[in-house]
Write an enzyme that holds these catalytic residues in place. Structure first.
Site, PDB file in Angstrom:
ATOM      1  N   ARG A 147     -30.932  -0.933  38.725  1.00  0.00           N
ATOM      2  CA  ARG A 147     -29.557  -1.414  38.649  1.00  0.00           C
ATOM      3  C   ARG A 147     -29.536  -2.664  37.785  1.00  0.00           C
ATOM      4  NH1 ARG A 147     -26.060  -4.185  43.434  1.00  0.00           N
ATOM      5  NH2 ARG A 147     -27.176  -6.031  42.631  1.00  0.00           N
ATOM      6  N   TYR A 159     -21.168 -11.354  40.277  1.00  0.00           N
ATOM      7  CA  TYR A 159     -21.841 -10.653  41.374  1.00  0.00           C
ATOM      8  C   TYR A 159     -23.205 -10.124  40.933  1.00  0.00           C
ATOM      9  CZ  TYR A 159     -23.924  -7.095  43.952  1.00  0.00           C
ATOM     10  OH  TYR A 159     -24.885  -6.383  44.591  1.00  0.00           O
ATOM     11  N   ASP A 216     -23.033  -2.043  39.065  1.00  0.00           N
ATOM     12  CA  ASP A 216     -22.061  -2.243  40.139  1.00  0.00           C
ATOM     13  C   ASP A 216     -20.913  -3.110  39.611  1.00  0.00           C
ATOM     14  OD1 ASP A 216     -22.478  -3.222  43.651  1.00  0.00           O
ATOM     15  OD2 ASP A 216     -20.697  -2.677  42.490  1.00  0.00           O
ATOM     16  N   HIS A 218     -18.336  -3.819  41.342  1.00  0.00           N
ATOM     17  CA  HIS A 218     -18.000  -4.586  42.549  1.00  0.00           C
ATOM     18  C   HIS A 218     -16.496  -4.727  42.785  1.00  0.00           C
ATOM     19  CE1 HIS A 218     -19.463  -7.330  45.776  1.00  0.00           C
ATOM     20  NE2 HIS A 218     -20.517  -6.570  45.619  1.00  0.00           N
ATOM     21  N   GLU A 242     -20.738   1.911  39.840  1.00  0.00           N
ATOM     22  CA  GLU A 242     -20.407   1.755  41.262  1.00  0.00           C
ATOM     23  C   GLU A 242     -19.176   0.890  41.478  1.00  0.00           C
ATOM     24  OE1 GLU A 242     -23.670   0.141  43.423  1.00  0.00           O
ATOM     25  OE2 GLU A 242     -22.410  -0.517  45.065  1.00  0.00           O
ATOM     26  N   GLU A 268     -19.400   1.607  49.837  1.00  0.00           N
ATOM     27  CA  GLU A 268     -20.225   0.755  50.721  1.00  0.00           C
ATOM     28  C   GLU A 268     -19.359  -0.024  51.708  1.00  0.00           C
ATOM     29  OE1 GLU A 268     -22.061  -1.656  47.584  1.00  0.00           O
ATOM     30  OE2 GLU A 268     -21.165  -3.370  48.580  1.00  0.00           O
ATOM     31  N   ARG A 289     -21.577   5.969  48.953  1.00  0.00           N
ATOM     32  CA  ARG A 289     -22.322   4.717  48.963  1.00  0.00           C
ATOM     33  C   ARG A 289     -22.536   4.124  50.355  1.00  0.00           C
ATOM     34  NH1 ARG A 289     -25.616   2.085  47.313  1.00  0.00           N
ATOM     35  NH2 ARG A 289     -24.728   0.032  46.958  1.00  0.00           N
ATOM     36  N   ASP A 322     -28.449  -7.200  53.436  1.00  0.00           N
ATOM     37  CA  ASP A 322     -27.578  -7.374  54.606  1.00  0.00           C
ATOM     38  C   ASP A 322     -27.393  -6.074  55.376  1.00  0.00           C
ATOM     39  OD1 ASP A 322     -25.978  -7.489  51.978  1.00  0.00           O
ATOM     40  OD2 ASP A 322     -24.475  -6.693  53.353  1.00  0.00           O
ATOM     41  N   GLU A 345     -30.603   2.860  47.559  1.00  0.00           N
ATOM     42  CA  GLU A 345     -30.678   1.447  47.137  1.00  0.00           C
ATOM     43  C   GLU A 345     -31.772   0.759  47.946  1.00  0.00           C
ATOM     44  OE1 GLU A 345     -27.052  -0.697  47.807  1.00  0.00           O
ATOM     45  OE2 GLU A 345     -27.747  -2.464  46.761  1.00  0.00           O
ATOM     46  N   TRP A 408     -13.664  -9.592  45.287  1.00  0.00           N
ATOM     47  CA  TRP A 408     -15.018 -10.109  44.971  1.00  0.00           C
ATOM     48  C   TRP A 408     -15.991  -8.964  44.826  1.00  0.00           C
ATOM     49  CZ3 TRP A 408     -19.767  -9.991  47.696  1.00  0.00           C
ATOM     50  CH2 TRP A 408     -20.783 -10.738  47.064  1.00  0.00           C
TER      51      TRP A 408
END
Ligand code: CS2
Ligand code: MG
Length: 408
Positions: A147, A159, A216, A218, A242, A268, A289, A322, A345, A408
């Site tokens: 990525r 990001y 990504d 984001h 993504e 996600e 995702r 996370d 991922e 974000w």
């Protein structure tokens, strides 16, 4: 085998994690990940105050019934807090069932469908040169899919771009700042749209046409801007682009899909199959995702993936730091068993985290494997966990350069 004890362990070895521990009358222990970045205590309270009293005395073997009881029982359903709490219970019950059966959970999900799960690494650089170093570092570590996130001229923070890595240094990026008020970042979509194609042109020129490359966005683009980006990246043959646009407006992806063949991955931040319903039935995406941690666990994510399989949509489960090692293990058992696997991922956890969570999964020659330990294969060192108390931490808030709040 009844559930006898319910414990919620909040620990912060470098970042906050919430783990559910269930103990049965036979002394079998199951673990579940309940980590929701920036809202950890909300999930811990949901489990402690509203779920734990309902679990004691329930049959640990009845995973589907418990899932439905916790999903339909509260009347108020879905949402990231609720589905992360249900996820933790679900994972812990699968962990218990695997341990009681003497089998890794993937065997209970239908056994192996592949030798290992292709992983992708996070690489970043504030410049093209530092990005190249980061990419080479991860190729040297055995990653086969990469990525790409980079700085954008004119923007201070972007990001996914942590400190530039020296040769051999690992990528490290924790966006949740340990503050009681979220930090704020500035954004300009025009700067970004003009810059990203130049990055992929340089990466393809340096590393060749074949390496699977991911990016990504984001959640920051409108559908039309997303279509522009997808089209501008077509010459660079991405594995996926993504979160090009906030996915809650599922119909918005119709515009993107009609304008570009760049593969799309979204979800996600989703937590139920209904978040995907139009995206899947109209084949507006190529990859799902979600992680098991935020979609009701192995049971919840399996339901989504079996629905997605009918429409030739594959998995690309969320796996940043996370998602705890317990949540990562739950993803991996699904990765190995599902037919419609795509990619996983993999942002490796730091040493402090791995002192608290002893993992059984492996990364070899670019492939992840959950291992053969009965259950999920992760153990929690509660003494080590207690040494790292919770610290408030929040994800940044993004604003356009004129001050308007943005995604974000
Ligand atoms: C990112 C996440 O890994 C990704 O694809 O979108 O790392 C995301 O920024 C974090 O999960 C937020 O907590
Ligand atoms: Mg993402």
């Amino acid at each position: 085998m009844k559930i006898e004890a319910v414990d919620i362990v909040v620990t912060s070895p470098g970042r906050n994690f919430v783990t559910l521990k269930l103990t049965t009358t036979d002394g079998v222990v199951g673990l579940g990940d309940a980590t929701l970045n920036g809202r950890e205590l909300a999930v811990a309270s949901y489990l402690r105050d509203h779920v734990a009293p309902l679990l004691v005395g329930r049959e640990a073997d009845d995973i589907e019934d418990t899932w439905q009881y916790l999903y339909r029982g509260p009347y108020w359903r879905r949402g990231p807090v609720t589905m992360s709490a249900i996820a933790a219970v679900d994972m812990a019950l699968w962990d218990i069932k695997g341990k009681a059966a003497g089998m890794p959970v993937y065997q209970l999900l239908g056994g192996r469908s592949r030798r290992g799960a292709l992983a992708y690494a996070h690489t970043s650089g504030s410049t093209i040169e530092s990005l190249f170093t980061s990419i080479q570092n991860h190729l040297d570590e055995g990653f086969r899919a990469i990525r790409i996130q980079t700085g954008v001229p004119g923007l201070k923070k972007v990001y996914g771009v942590g400190a530039d890595q020296a040769k051999g240094q690992k990528y490290d990026y924790e966006p949740a700042g340990r503050t009681t008020i979220p930090v704020e970042e500035g954004w300009d979509t025009g700067y970004y749209l003009r810059h990203i194609p130049t990055v992929f042109e340089a990466v393809r020129a340096e590393f060749g046409p074949a390496m699977p490359l991911l990016h990504d966005a984001h959640h920051r683009l409108t559908p039309n801007q997303a279509a522009q980006l997808g089209r501008s990246l077509e010459p660079y043959d991405l594995f996926w682009l993504e979160d090009v646009t906030p996915g809650e407006n599922q119909e918005g992806l119709r515009r993107v899909r009609s304008q570009t063949t760049t593969p799309l991955a979204i979800g996600e931040v989703f937590n139920s199959v209904f978040d995907y319903q139009t995206l899947i039935t109209e084949q507006l995406i190529d990859y799902v995702r979600s992680s098991a941690t935020h979609t009701g666990g192995i049971t919840g994510l399996r339901k989504i993936m079996d629905f997605a399989a009918i429409y030739q949509i594959k998995s690309g489960f969320h796996g940043p730091t996370d998602v705890s090692p317990v949540g990562m293990a739950a993803n991996l058992h699904l990765d190995i068993a599902l037919h419609n696997f795509g990619i996983q991922e993999y942002m490796p956890h730091n040493a402090r985290t791995l002192e608290v969570f002893r993992t059984g999964y492996t990364f070899t020659d670019g492939l992840l494997d959950p291992g053969e330990t009965p259950g999920l294969g992760v153990e929690l060192d509660e003494e080590a966990a207690a040494a790292h108390p919770y610290t408030p931490a929040y994800l940044p808030v993004n604003r356009l350069l004129d001050g308007t709040v943005h995604d974000w």
